[in-house]
Design an enzyme around this catalytic site. Structure first.
Site, PDB file in Angstrom:
ATOM      1  N   LYS A 221       0.775  -1.325  -0.179  1.00 52.63           N
ATOM      2  CA  LYS A 221       0.008  -0.057   0.086  1.00 52.63           C
ATOM      3  C   LYS A 221       1.019   1.332   0.036  1.00 52.63           C
ATOM      4  O   LYS A 221       0.461   2.310  -0.422  1.00 52.63           O
ATOM      5  CB  LYS A 221      -0.879  -0.091   1.161  1.00 52.63           C
ATOM      6  CG  LYS A 221      -1.955  -1.223   1.080  1.00 52.63           C
ATOM      7  CD  LYS A 221      -3.164  -0.912   1.942  1.00 52.63           C
ATOM      8  CE  LYS A 221      -4.116  -2.124   1.368  1.00 52.63           C
ATOM      9  NZ  LYS A 221      -3.750  -3.430   1.796  1.00 52.63           N
TER      10      LYS A 221
HETATM   11  C1  PLP Z   1      -4.554  -4.656   1.384  1.00 56.23           C
HETATM   12  C2  PLP Z   1      -3.628  -5.733   1.092  1.00 56.23           C
HETATM   13  C3  PLP Z   1      -3.965  -6.820   0.062  1.00 56.23           C
HETATM   14  C4  PLP Z   1      -5.169  -6.860  -0.518  1.00 56.23           C
HETATM   15  O1  PLP Z   1      -5.290  -5.671  -1.474  1.00 56.23           O
HETATM   16  P1  PLP Z   1      -6.624  -5.268  -2.292  1.00 56.23           P
HETATM   17  O2  PLP Z   1      -5.938  -4.021  -3.025  1.00 56.23           O
HETATM   18  O3  PLP Z   1      -7.521  -4.773  -1.340  1.00 56.23           O
HETATM   19  O4  PLP Z   1      -6.874  -6.414  -3.137  1.00 56.23           O
HETATM   20  C5  PLP Z   1      -3.339  -7.962   0.115  1.00 56.23           C
HETATM   21  N1  PLP Z   1      -2.101  -8.070   0.960  1.00 56.23           N
HETATM   22  C6  PLP Z   1      -1.746  -7.092   1.888  1.00 56.23           C
HETATM   23  C7  PLP Z   1      -0.556  -7.417   2.629  1.00 56.23           C
HETATM   24  C8  PLP Z   1      -2.388  -6.072   1.838  1.00 56.23           C
HETATM   25  O5  PLP Z   1      -2.138  -4.982   2.970  1.00 56.23           O
END
Ligand code: PLP
Length: 453
Positions: free
Chosen positions: A110
């Site tokens: 993120k």
């Molecule tokens: C947020 C997250 C996901 C999922 O991502 P999306 O965009 O919601 O599909 C997968 N792995 C980790 C470690 C995350 O923080």
């Protein structure tokens, strides 16, 4: 470039306004009015650094920001990553790679979007001579990444609600040990859903929202999806030329944000063979892509908590394309889904998407097997990507978090506890959190006292 709402009842906006608005007023999500076609010019992008590639990509969309400004905002956004490649593509075996997306400040993918979003917000405050208060609810990684995107930025404050006692101790430290006076970690007495519904009520209060120039940080912001297209592009360019058009990206998925970005890049003319949606036991997207029925289920907490989601908020963007870009049809689908908890797509064409689902027991086994076979430590989210590898394709598994964020699960699986210096450093810092009732009035009152501007 202009951006339209999937529900067609909001006037198109420029990039900066669409980013500042987040959710469109008609309830829809913003998308580019048209997608660029990169297919004839792929060679032009080879050998660019990550930040240069990001600039070349984003400038097509962010046409209302002067190019030199955009270039420096992007350069600054990727300085806090500890790997020189930013998104290193690591070969694990024949036709098998991992794309490590966890070298940013909070050790999860993120950061790619939220570091940039933080710089975009701060830039906007500066040019408009305004302040901004950012509010979000998190079950873990998003809150930490958002905080690290805005920490110490003049003219901004950030308030993150999370369910007290229900995020991992390390995730809590990433939010509550920052020692910055524009960051407020709000530990709410209740569940994530309680925090989420208080948040919705606060955003529904127009006067309050305007008074504090409140902006939402969540996974539906347009800038997040676009920023995430870039690492697919970067990985594609790093593959040997002979492997590129046979590549399948394997994407641990919750809200459909990450995999949507890859799919959009494919629609822009980058020849990617396909995608595999890798869910945990919360499998709404697995069921969708295997049966054509989008039906909400109950959330069961899992070992991969950042994917513990049953309504994939970014899926509406895919629906828009799937129904032939007709906003009326999007509204019908979303209305039926809201009213009945399900929608069945007649003759659903899953295109280049495959899907898999991984239970908690399988996650432990996979972490063990991947360690034995490849000497690689996969975090529980990334482990879902290793469930089924298509031997006919070149697989690139997106590693979405550092294993060091999930030391207990990893230790139980392989007997080794991963650590990371940035997490170790947090353990000696004091936790500063504000305990609040999961109640809109209490949260509003807190914001009134601490907002900037
Ligand atoms: C947020 C997250 C996901 C999922 O991502 P999306 O965009 O919601 O599909 C997968 N792995 C980790 C470690 C995350 O923080």
């Amino acid at each position: 470039m202009k951006f339209l709402s999937t529900r067609g009842q909001t006037p198109s906006l420029g990039f900066s306004d669409a980013v500042a608005t987040g959710l469109a007023p008609d309830g829809g999500l913003f998308l580019p009015e048209s997608l660029p076609d990169f297919s004839g010019q792929l060679g032009r992008f080879e050998r660019l650094s990550y930040a240069e590639l990001c600039f070349e990509f984003m400038r097509v969309f962010a046409t209302d920001i002067p190019p030199d400004t955009l270039r420096s905002l992007i350069a600054a956004s990727y300085t806090r990553f500890t790997d020189p490649a930013i998104a290193p593509l690591k070969p694990l075996g024949k036709n098998l790679y991992v794309l490590e997306l966890f070298h940013g400040p909070t050790l999860a993918f993120k950061d790619f979007a939220l570091q940039l979003l933080g710089h975009l917000y701060a830039h906007q405050c500066q040019v408009r001579r305004e302040t901004i208060n950012v509010l979000g609810a998190t079950s873990g990684d998003t809150g930490a990444a958002a905080i690290h995107g805005l920490i110490g930025r003049p003219g901004t404050a950030i308030f993150i609600l999370y369910p007290d006692g229900r995020v991992s101790p390390l995730q809590e430290r990433q939010m509550a040990c920052m020692g910055a006076d524009n960051v407020f970690a709000l530990a709410v007495d209740g569940t994530f859903d309680d925090a989420q519904s208080a948040l919705k009520e606060i955003f529904g209060d127009q006067a309050f929202r305007l008074r504090h120039r409140l902006s939402a940080v969540n996974s539906i912001n347009l800038a997040r999806v676009l920023a995430q297209c870039v690492y697919y592009f970067y990985a594609w360019l790093k593959l040997p030329a002979a492997e590129r058009s046979n590549v399948e990206f394997v994407v641990p998925t919750g809200n459909f944000g990450n995999v949507l970005a890859g799919w959009m890049l494919q629609q822009m003319g980058v020849p990617i063979r396909g995608f595999r949606i890798a869910t945990n036991q919360n499998d709404i997207l697995y069921r969708m892509f295997t049966t054509g029925e989008y039906r909400v289920g109950e959330v069961h907490p899992s070992l991969a908590p950042s994917m513990d989601i049953q309504v994939a908020s970014n899926f509406e963007r895919f629906i828009y394309y799937a129904v032939g870009r007709e906003p009326q049809k999007v509204r019908d689908v979303m209305q039926t889904f809201k009213a009945t908890g399900a929608y069945t797509f007649a003759n659903f064409d899953r295109g280049s998407f495959g899907a898999s689902r991984t239970t908690d027991a399988e996650i432990r086994d996979i972490i063990q097997r991947v360690y034995r076979e490849h000497g690689y430590v996969a975090d529980p989210h990334t482990a879902c990507g290793f469930k089924e590898i298509n031997p006919e394709r070149v697989s690139v598994i997106l590693a979405t978090a550092s294993p060091a964020k999930f030391p207990d699960t990893i230790r139980e699986a392989i007997g080794v506890e991963p650590t990371h210096p940035s997490l170790e450093a947090l353990k000696s810092r004091p936790i500063v959190k504000h305990r609040l009732k999961a109640d809109a009035a209490a949260i509003r009152e807190f914001i009134d006292r601490h907002a900037v501007g």
